[in-house]
Design an enzyme around this catalytic site. Sequence first.
Site, PDB file in Angstrom:
ATOM      1  N   ARG A 127      40.053  11.516  14.550  1.00 50.41           N
ATOM      2  CA  ARG A 127      38.933  12.298  14.016  1.00 50.41           C
ATOM      3  C   ARG A 127      37.634  11.572  14.384  1.00 50.41           C
ATOM      4  NH1 ARG A 127      42.790  13.123   9.547  1.00 50.41           N
ATOM      5  NH2 ARG A 127      42.863  15.322   9.006  1.00 50.41           N
ATOM      6  N   GLU A 180      43.851  26.354  13.425  1.00 52.46           N
ATOM      7  CA  GLU A 180      43.551  26.159  12.000  1.00 52.46           C
ATOM      8  C   GLU A 180      42.798  27.335  11.407  1.00 52.46           C
ATOM      9  OE1 GLU A 180      41.296  22.568  11.478  1.00 52.46           O
ATOM     10  OE2 GLU A 180      40.005  22.958  13.197  1.00 52.46           O
ATOM     11  N   ARG A 234      39.558  24.015   0.069  1.00 49.03           N
ATOM     12  CA  ARG A 234      40.392  22.824  -0.023  1.00 49.03           C
ATOM     13  C   ARG A 234      39.734  21.699  -0.811  1.00 49.03           C
ATOM     14  NH1 ARG A 234      40.334  20.790   6.294  1.00 49.03           N
ATOM     15  NH2 ARG A 234      40.712  18.702   5.563  1.00 49.03           N
ATOM     16  N   CYS A 291      49.239  18.374  12.844  1.00 48.69           N
ATOM     17  CA  CYS A 291      48.523  17.155  12.448  1.00 48.69           C
ATOM     18  C   CYS A 291      47.908  17.267  11.056  1.00 48.69           C
ATOM     19  CB  CYS A 291      47.465  16.783  13.476  1.00 48.69           C
ATOM     20  SG  CYS A 291      46.194  18.019  13.644  1.00 48.69           S
TER      21      CYS A 291
HETATM   22  C1  PEP Z   1      43.505  20.255   9.497  1.00 50.22           C
HETATM   23  O1  PEP Z   1      42.636  21.086   9.231  1.00 50.22           O
HETATM   24  O2  PEP Z   1      44.702  20.387   9.186  1.00 50.22           O
HETATM   25  C2  PEP Z   1      43.156  19.012  10.210  1.00 50.22           C
HETATM   26  C3  PEP Z   1      44.071  18.207  10.653  1.00 50.22           C
HETATM   27  O3  PEP Z   1      41.854  18.714  10.361  1.00 50.22           O
HETATM   28  P1  PEP Z   1      40.879  18.238   9.200  1.00 50.22           P
HETATM   29  O4  PEP Z   1      41.704  17.905   8.009  1.00 50.22           O
HETATM   30  O5  PEP Z   1      40.116  17.072   9.720  1.00 50.22           O
HETATM   31  O6  PEP Z   1      40.014  19.430   8.973  1.00 50.22           O
HETATM   32 MG    MG Z   2      40.687  21.045  10.169  1.00 50.97          MG
END
Ligand code: PEP
Ligand code: MG
Length: 756
Positions: A468, A602, A636, A673
């Site tokens: 990241r 995503e 989230r 991921c």
């Molecule tokens: C996700 O969205 O699952 C991801 C791996 O990216 P982030 O958590 O950094 O948004």
């Molecule tokens: Mg993400």
Amino acid sequence: MLDVLRRIVQEVNEARSLEAALATVVRRVRKAMHTDVCSIYLFDPMRERLVLKDTIGLRTQSIGLVALCLGEGLVGLVAEREETLNLEDAPAHSHFRYFKETGEERFSSFLGVPIIHQRRMLGVLVVQQQEKRRYDEGDEAFLITMAAQLAGVLAHAIATGALNQPTRADGMAMFKGIAASPGIVIGEALVIAPLADLDSVPDLIPTNTESEIRRLREAIDRVRGEMRRTGERLANRISVQELALFDAYEQMLADAALGQEVEKRILEGQWAPGALADVVRRHVHYLERVDDDYLRERSADIRDLGRRILTHLQEESPRTINTIPPHCILVADEISVTMLGEVPREKLAGLVSISGSSTSHVAILARAMGIPTVLGMVDLPLQRLNGAPMILDGHRGRLFVRPDTELISHYQEQIAEERALAETLEHEQHLPSETPDGHAMALMVNTGLTLDAVAQLKPRIAGVGLYRTEMPFMITERFPSEQEQERLYREQLKGFAPLPVTMRTLDIGGDKDLPYFPIQEANPFLGWRGVRVTLDHPEVLIVQLRAMLRASVGYDNLHILLPMITNVDEVDAALRLLERAQVELGEEGLAIATPRVGVMLEVPATLYQLDALAARVDFFSVGSNDLTQYLLAVDRNNPRVAELYDACHPAVLAALVRLAKEAEQLEMPTSVCGELASDPGGALLLMGMGFKVLSMNAPSLPKVRAAIRRVSLAQARTLVEEVLSLPTLMAVRGHLMMRFEEWGLAHLLPPKDYQK
Ligand code: PEP
Ligand code: MG
């Protein structure tokens, strides 16, 4: 009415104890509704009784004595049904019950509303009137609105109330939050208050009252000096009336009253910032209630002055490494990446914050660093926690403040068990992540900030599935230059070479803010995020791509990943920029091989355009964190809806199954991921669906590997079929637990709740 409501809620909010909060409620509501009685009953879940906690109008001797079961009397009925009850002739109602200690017989009319916070009934708010009075629609609406607004404040005050008498035998308090990073720690709280925030100054007993008073006087002098200078500077530029404000400020400071009051409070046993906050709050409180617009506006001035003095006091008391406790549990309203830097890693035992949720980015970072964390502790009384001994349970999302010895020894045992399990699992970390029926799963890691353990990790993994890049950007004070980025990226590429390193282009927005590039939006997760930002700022993206390409020279293990892709043309635009970066570097004499490029899946829209995306890129990476958020329409990061957020929701699992199948048909290498991959249950489900690569935070590797090495691919496939037939999240989680128990793997899942 709105103004009255707002003021009452604000007053209750500022109350320093539950008792004060309740007293304010009954007094102010009775006055606002011009009625004879206002009482508040709170539900005591231990006794399962509604207890009269405060009243104006009934006999005060009955406070604490009147206790009703659910369904008993009119108040019990309101609580049981969780519905408003409005009666002109209350004694005529079949549920009416007379408590002689209250003197209630005199009152005919009754209006009761339940107080409900997050589906939990906290109590009942009641007004009564001697003569027959039909409380009208407006009264009802007022009391319902009042109760709804008070619910959150009261829930907080109830939680805080438990901490008000720390010397009581039962002075221990437990707070619930969202388990964000596993592990248990026993440590001491270090509250980090945002600078110059009068409402989050912790209470502290001063070690030296004289020096506190000295500090205060110096801070006041400095603010006076500042005021004078600002007034002089502005003398020719602002009107005489406006200038008068500076005189008024100066007078408030010169007038010994404010300073003297604060000094008195210090002598009573508060440190200077706490004493200042108390006094300012009291004045503000008073001024806000007077019916005089001019005086009400002065409350803002007092607050402003208070903040200025506080700024100087806080400058004066920097945290030194020596004053940080050895097992420090960092507590804050919101924890930022920079805050993590304030405490040396060896002293940082745990993290707690009021905001945030399990997939907010501070949680992800905490998991990567292996720091037990609980977020979304909405009821936490920040001001009263500094220095308090506590147990933080990152598995179950619990925080115990001032725990008793029985609880400490229970948790000490758990810590010992966890340590023993970690040691056992450690023995198999060099073994392949392969199922008993010979199916190999590639395990990768997610990185962000530098990892010290690269050498130890490298032989155990298949590469970096997600780097990241925004993490290092978050701890700088400006965009890092191309050279700085190149150095950073080379460190990763070189460290893990020859294993592949998947570098994601800058994914800011949502809850990831850069201090030097703030993004203010009403709906940040639906707004300017990820590739949407970087395509609008090609000057930023191209520098990043150039730095990545430069850094890859000699290693050839760079993979580039594009976040938040929603449209195919975003991919095309990013690929054009990549090509441009390559051409530019070529012109500068650097011939660099084209890296493999992938997109994050995503945003749900991408699931319906997999073929078009596959035609453009080399791999997919499933971001289950955001995919879950967008499929379920659950932020989230929002603790209020955290219970609704779970990647094991049947709809999310169904989407992933379809995705895995289609990706296979398209012959696209696809990894996962998101955090689902680092949960042993989730990892087995993903394996059963057909995903062959999982990328996770490094501390999760041992448990996921252990699960894979003990469950066959055939069993995992059956598990997927079984859960797909289940209609609810609870059923899925329950089923996973049951199978893990059956396989003797329950110890790999988060432990169940500890009931004391
Ligand atoms: C996700 O969205 O699952 C991801 C791996 O990216 P982030 O958590 O950094 O948004
Ligand atoms: Mg993400």
